[in-house]
Design an enzyme around this catalytic site. Structure first.
Site, PDB file in Angstrom:
ATOM      1  N   SER A   1      42.459  11.172   8.862  1.00  0.00           N
ATOM      2  CA  SER A   1      42.712  11.628   7.299  1.00  0.00           C
ATOM      3  C   SER A   1      44.030  11.452   6.488  1.00  0.00           C
ATOM      4  CB  SER A   1      42.633  13.392   7.523  1.00  0.00           C
ATOM      5  OG  SER A   1      41.601  13.942   8.353  1.00  0.00           O
TER       6      SER A   1
HETATM    7  C1  59J Z   1      38.493  15.786  14.441  1.00  0.00           C
HETATM    8  C2  59J Z   1      37.110  12.871  13.775  1.00  0.00           C
HETATM    9  C3  59J Z   1      35.851  11.304  14.758  1.00  0.00           C
HETATM   10  C4  59J Z   1      35.135   9.964  14.307  1.00  0.00           C
HETATM   11  C5  59J Z   1      37.184  15.876  14.946  1.00  0.00           C
HETATM   12  C6  59J Z   1      39.389  16.177  14.775  1.00  0.00           C
HETATM   13  C7  59J Z   1      35.008  12.475  12.765  1.00  0.00           C
HETATM   14  C8  59J Z   1      34.102  11.459  12.857  1.00  0.00           C
HETATM   15  C9  59J Z   1      32.793   9.448  13.328  1.00  0.00           C
HETATM   16  C10 59J Z   1      37.039  16.914  16.027  1.00  0.00           C
HETATM   17  C11 59J Z   1      39.501  17.185  16.010  1.00  0.00           C
HETATM   18  C12 59J Z   1      38.288  17.467  16.442  1.00  0.00           C
HETATM   19  C13 59J Z   1      33.106   8.292  12.556  1.00  0.00           C
HETATM   20  S1  59J Z   1      40.705  18.899  11.931  1.00  0.00           S
HETATM   21  O1  59J Z   1      42.200  14.901  10.486  1.00  0.00           O
HETATM   22  O2  59J Z   1      38.057  16.104  11.218  1.00  0.00           O
HETATM   23  O3  59J Z   1      45.304  17.347  11.364  1.00  0.00           O
HETATM   24  O4  59J Z   1      45.780  19.567  11.285  1.00  0.00           O
HETATM   25  O5  59J Z   1      38.162  12.296  14.644  1.00  0.00           O
HETATM   26  O6  59J Z   1      35.277  13.258  11.870  1.00  0.00           O
HETATM   27  O7  59J Z   1      33.093  11.714  11.825  1.00  0.00           O
HETATM   28  O8  59J Z   1      38.126  18.587  17.498  1.00  0.00           O
HETATM   29  N1  59J Z   1      42.572  17.761  11.183  1.00  0.00           N
HETATM   30  N2  59J Z   1      40.168  15.851  11.777  1.00  0.00           N
HETATM   31  N3  59J Z   1      37.605  14.024  13.116  1.00  0.00           N
HETATM   32  N4  59J Z   1      36.165  12.122  13.679  1.00  0.00           N
HETATM   33  N5  59J Z   1      33.920  10.346  13.325  1.00  0.00           N
HETATM   34  C14 59J Z   1      41.227  18.066  10.617  1.00  0.00           C
HETATM   35  C15 59J Z   1      40.532  16.749  10.594  1.00  0.00           C
HETATM   36  C16 59J Z   1      41.480  15.658  10.052  1.00  0.00           C
HETATM   37  C17 59J Z   1      43.431  18.713  11.393  1.00  0.00           C
HETATM   38  C18 59J Z   1      43.033  20.261  11.286  1.00  0.00           C
HETATM   39  C19 59J Z   1      41.708  20.404  11.755  1.00  0.00           C
HETATM   40  C20 59J Z   1      39.036  15.505  11.986  1.00  0.00           C
HETATM   41  C21 59J Z   1      43.181  20.680   9.983  1.00  0.00           C
HETATM   42  C22 59J Z   1      38.542  14.616  13.232  1.00  0.00           C
HETATM   43  C23 59J Z   1      44.796  18.730  11.419  1.00  0.00           C
HETATM   44  O9  59J Z   1      42.012  16.115   8.814  1.00  0.00           O
END
Ligand code: 59J
Length: 596
Positions: free
Chosen positions: A293
């Site tokens: 992200s």
């Molecule tokens: C995630 C991903 C993996 C790859 C998912 C994090 C995807 C995806 C395929 C599951 C934890 C989890 C291409 S979450 O970074 O959404 O930083 O505080 O790794 O989505 O489609 O158990 N971050 N992270 N996703 N994948 N593929 C959020 C988010 C982010 C947070 C929290 C909660 C993901 C707010 C991550 C943070 O913004």
């Protein structure tokens, strides 16, 4: 008739002999005169050559300092003890004594010397403490000599290890900046003609052939104090979160100077032979992660540049979306989001929808301008460029996932540069490890877009954002969290990288900092909880160390304890004003695991 020698015959013979002797004398004198007067140089040279030698004059490697002149790598004098085996072997009885004084095994020493019995030079022990070497020489063993050399010493050990690297025993850079700037740092040894006696001892300095030129000093952009803070905070976060490895980078936003760069695991460069090779890597520069992200702000920048209405509302309900045949997720259903809430809640769906609304070429172009997919040209040995595939190869699914940071890979250093560029009004500064060394910048995005992104990213550290714990009292902070599962063997493993990237203070951005922690296996693995606190602690300290004025004055004064200062404040027995610390977050992290 008796033949008698006639007297004139005798005279004649005597005269003949006299002449012959005289001629010999003349020849001898002549030859002597010739040798003395005319061929003197030749014979002098022949004689001296047996005892006249040109010996090198050792010289020091330049010192490496931090930006404030604090020594980070220094050369200390040491002595290397060597032998002429031919000579030494004429006194085999002295070998046990010699071995004792050198701290070597007598049998090993005998063997080594014997193996080189035909040679005239063999190092017995290099880089000895000068006192110990003196004790060896004092034994007066024929054929044993010592020679001055210099050894590199790194006073900050592990803290500076990856940035500096180290030199080999011949004082040449092997890794890190010691390697990158080897020719700058290396001196030119001088040469001196000396006469040695039969035992090889120098009895006379004849003349200087060449003066030694010491290596040049190098002042780094690194601030030793910020470096130390970063080292301490990263290391303790690794322990606290039971993580495998990590990196942190601090960049001066206006100049592109790298103020701090640390990694874990680390090693002690003063005894690097014992370190695992894995600990040698300057991961911040050589290793890539799938960033997740922290890429989203650049997707938003691309959308704004493409003319998307800054007030656009994007529907992210119900928190899942089909991307081709793949389902992508948000941690919660964030409903309808604007660009600020998209970033504050870190909606994957919001970012994917924005990305899908533009062309591959445009998204690529903006990411590439911010430096993704290209080396930063920091000059650090082994720097990785990361991977950003050319846009003509992207599928629609790839455009969607790249929009939220999956399907490309970046180095922590690239991320730090990209955040510094946002903070610098969209002007990208070349990164440098050298004090005042950065060149001119290059405008890569409209300053207005950079500015509005910083405003949006402030909401990430505000109550309700993903990382309120990265906020710093008295300063406006902008940042972004990322938690990304790491690709492995064609799928995504239950291994995460937790990232925080941020800048401070927003009024006059000074620092951009990136924290990357890999495979945390503690209670939490979220970027906000794992890497956010490292950002907070290091920046809080660095702002004070560098005397950066607070840009959030009300909050700054509110937190100052009401201490009575000498003359004035005696009449104030008021309690210090209540400090309001934003402690709540709208995101229930504990629910995320269950949601997946
Ligand atoms: C995630 C991903 C993996 C790859 C998912 C994090 C995807 C995806 C395929 C599951 C934890 C989890 C291409 S979450 O970074 O959404 O930083 O505080 O790794 O989505 O489609 O158990 N971050 N992270 N996703 N994948 N593929 C959020 C988010 C982010 C947070 C929290 C909660 C993901 C707010 C991550 C943070 O913004």
């Amino acid at each position: 008739m008796k033949a008698r020698a006639r007297p004139y015959d005798v005279k004649l013979r005597l005269a003949g002999l006299g002449i012959a002797l005289g001629l010999c004398a003349v020849a001898l004198v002549g030859r002597a005169a010739q040798m003395q007067l005319f061929d003197q140089d030749f014979y002098q040279h022949q004689g001296d050559a047996r005892f006249l030698r040109e010996v090198p004059i050792p010289t020091t490697r330049g010192m490496i300092t931090d930006r404030n002149g604090e020594p980070l790598a220094v050369s200390t004098p040491v002595e290397s003890v060597w032998a002429n085996p031919k000579e030494l072997l004429q006194h085999p009885d002295r070998l046990p004594d010699l071995a004792g004084a050198l701290g070597l095994d007598a049998d090993d020493l005998t063997q080594r010397v014997s193996q080189r019995s035909e040679k005239e030079f063999l190092y017995l022990r290099r880089h000895m403490n000068p006192d110990d070497a003196q004790a060896v020489i004092k034994l007066g063993i024929p054929g044993v000599y010592s020679q001055r050399e210099f050894r590199r010493y790194y006073p900050h050990g592990e803290v500076m290890a990856h940035v500096l690297g180290f030199t080999n025993i011949d004082d040449r850079g092997q890794e890190g900046l010691e390697l990158a700037f080897d020719s700058w740092l290396t001196g030119k040894p001088g040469a001196q003609k000396v006469i040695r006696d039969r035992r090889g001892r120098i009895v006379e300095n004849v003349d200087l052939v060449r003066a030694a030129e010491p290596g040049k000093d190098l002042a780094l952009s690194i601030d030793r104090r910020i470096q130390y803070l970063a080292y301490r905070e990263l290391k303790s976060a690794l322990v606290a979160n039971n993580a495998d490895s990590g990196s942190a980078v601090v960049v001066d936003v206006a100049t592109g100077e790298i103020l701090a760069m640390v990694n874990q695991p680390a090693y002690n460069p003063n005894s690097h032979e014992s370190a695992l090779p894995d600990a040698h890597r300057n991961r911040a520069v050589t290793d890539v992660i799938e960033p997740g992200s922290v890429i989203k702000p650049y997707t938003v920048a691309a959308a704004l540049e493409a003319g998307v209405n800054p007030n656009i509302i994007i529907q992210t309900s119900p928190g899942t979306m089909m991307l081709g045949k793949y389902e992508i997720h948000d941690v919660h259903d964030h409903g309808a989001v604007n660009l600020t809430t998209l970033l504050a809640t870190s909606s994957n769906i919001g970012a994917a929808k924005l990305g899908l609304g533009m062309s591959n070429e445009h998204l690529y172009d903006v990411l590439h301008r911010f430096g993704f997919g290209d080396s930063t040209h920091s000059g650090f040995p082994g720097e990785s460029s990361g991977v950003l595939a050319p846009p003509n190869t992207w599928s629609m699914v790839q455009r969607g996932t790249i929009s939220y940071g999956m399907g490309l890979s970046v180095t922590p250093l690239q991320l730090a540069q990209a955040y510094a560029t946002l903070a610098n009004g969209g002007r990208q500064m070349p990164l440098t490890f050298i004090k005042d060394g950065a060149g001119a910048g290059r405008q890569v995005i409209d300053p207005a877009i950079a500015h509005s992104l910083l405003g949006m990213l402030e909401s990430v550290v505000a109550p309700g954002g993903t990382a309120p714990n990265a906020a710093i009292t008295g300063y406006h902070v902008a940042g972004k969290t990322g938690t990304a599962r790491q690709a492995s063997g064609g799928g995504y493993a239950k291994r995460y990288v937790s990232v925080f990237a941020g800048v401070v203070p927003l009024d006059h951005p000074k620092f951009a900092m990136v924290v990357v922690i890999s495979n945390p296996r503690g209670k939490s693995y979220f970027g906000s909880l794992v890497s956010g606190p490292v950002f907070h602690n290091v920046m809080d300290g660095a702002l004070r160390l560098m005397d950066v004025p607070p840009d959030r004055i009300e909050q700054w004064y509110a937190q100052q304890p009401a201490v009575a200062t000498d003359a004035v404040a005696d009449d104030s027995d008021d309690a210090p004003p209540e400090v309001v610390v934003p402690a709540t977050t709208a995101i229930d992290h504990s629910a995320v695991g269950a949601h997946r």
